[in-house]
Design a protein around this motif. Structure first.
Motif, PDB file in Angstrom:
ATOM      1  N   UNK A  14       0.982  -1.611   0.122  1.00 21.29           N
ATOM      2  CA  UNK A  14      -0.317   0.412  -0.342  1.00 21.29           C
ATOM      3  C   UNK A  14       0.495   1.538  -0.125  1.00 21.29           C
ATOM      4  N   UNK A  15       2.081   1.497   0.642  1.00 25.23           N
ATOM      5  CA  UNK A  15       2.988   2.251   1.301  1.00 25.23           C
ATOM      6  C   UNK A  15       3.561   2.507  -0.973  1.00 25.23           C
ATOM      7  N   UNK A  16       4.207   1.919  -1.076  1.00 29.73           N
ATOM      8  CA  UNK A  16       4.649   1.949  -2.195  1.00 29.73           C
ATOM      9  C   UNK A  16       3.059   2.136  -3.692  1.00 29.73           C
ATOM     10  N   UNK A  17       2.496   1.392  -3.474  1.00 28.93           N
ATOM     11  CA  UNK A  17       1.564   2.298  -3.957  1.00 28.93           C
ATOM     12  C   UNK A  17       1.191   3.829  -4.341  1.00 28.93           C
ATOM     13  N   UNK A  18       0.668   4.665  -2.805  1.00 26.39           N
ATOM     14  CA  UNK A  18       0.945   5.575  -3.057  1.00 26.39           C
ATOM     15  C   UNK A  18       1.741   6.545  -3.150  1.00 26.39           C
ATOM     16  N   UNK A  26      -1.111  14.303  -7.145  1.00 29.75           N
ATOM     17  CA  UNK A  26       0.038  15.684  -6.977  1.00 29.75           C
ATOM     18  C   UNK A  26      -0.391  17.067  -8.524  1.00 29.75           C
ATOM     19  N   UNK A  27      -0.141  16.469  -9.614  1.00 27.17           N
ATOM     20  CA  UNK A  27      -0.946  16.754 -10.926  1.00 27.17           C
ATOM     21  C   UNK A  27      -1.799  17.325 -11.229  1.00 27.17           C
ATOM     22  N   UNK A 117      -8.929  16.265  -4.376  1.00 27.19           N
ATOM     23  CA  UNK A 117      -8.646  15.251  -5.733  1.00 27.19           C
ATOM     24  C   UNK A 117      -7.705  14.133  -5.264  1.00 27.19           C
ATOM     25  N   UNK A 118      -6.177  14.780  -4.790  1.00 31.60           N
ATOM     26  CA  UNK A 118      -4.937  14.049  -4.593  1.00 31.60           C
ATOM     27  C   UNK A 118      -6.002  12.975  -3.257  1.00 31.60           C
ATOM     28  N   UNK A 119      -7.091  12.977  -2.352  1.00 30.67           N
ATOM     29  CA  UNK A 119      -6.871  11.954  -2.122  1.00 30.67           C
ATOM     30  C   UNK A 119      -8.248  10.906  -2.435  1.00 30.67           C
TER      31      UNK A 119
END
Length: 126
Positions: A14-18, A26-27, A117-119
């Motif tokens: 999960x951390x890697x996917x985030x 962010x974009x 949007x980021x969430x």
């Protein structure tokens, strides 16, 4: 009789996917701020007063807007037209279409939407 429940929650994955999707999130947020800022950026309506060929295009300032991811935690939103800073900072300029502080205002007013949007983007990836 016994019941065995196993959970294979892989927090590392999960951390890697985030981390993987964060620049895209962010974009997306930066692009949203840019869209709002473009709508607020002044249009040069009085073309008779344009003293430079580059300013003869009423939408040149809006068209010069950009958003880009700089690194894992930073995005940049701005306008590259040579007079962008003057139009942004000079609150004494009268704009028939658009306003001063056209970038600063959306950075404040759109902060919560940018976070949403980021969430959403990160949540969808998980």
């Amino acid at each position: 009789m016994s019941i065995r429940i196993e959970n294979s929650l892989n927090l590392g994955a999960m951390r890697d996917r985030v981390r993987e999707v964060s620049p895209e999130a962010l974009n997306d947020a930066a692009q949203h701020v840019l869209e709002v800022a473009r709508e607020k950026a002044p249009l040069l309506v009085d073309l008779k007063r344009a003293n430079d060929q580059r300013r003869a295009d009423p939408g040149a300032l809006r068209a010069s807007g950009y958003a880009r991811v700089v690194d894992d935690t930073t995005a940049e939103v701005g306008f590259s037209e040579f007079y962008a800073g003057w139009q942004h900072e000079r609150t004494d300029y009268h704009h028939q279409v658009g306003q001063a502080k056209y970038l600063e205002e959306p950075l404040v007013t759109e902060k919560d939407e940018a976070m949403r949007i980021m969430a959403r983007r990160i949540g969808d990836a998980l």
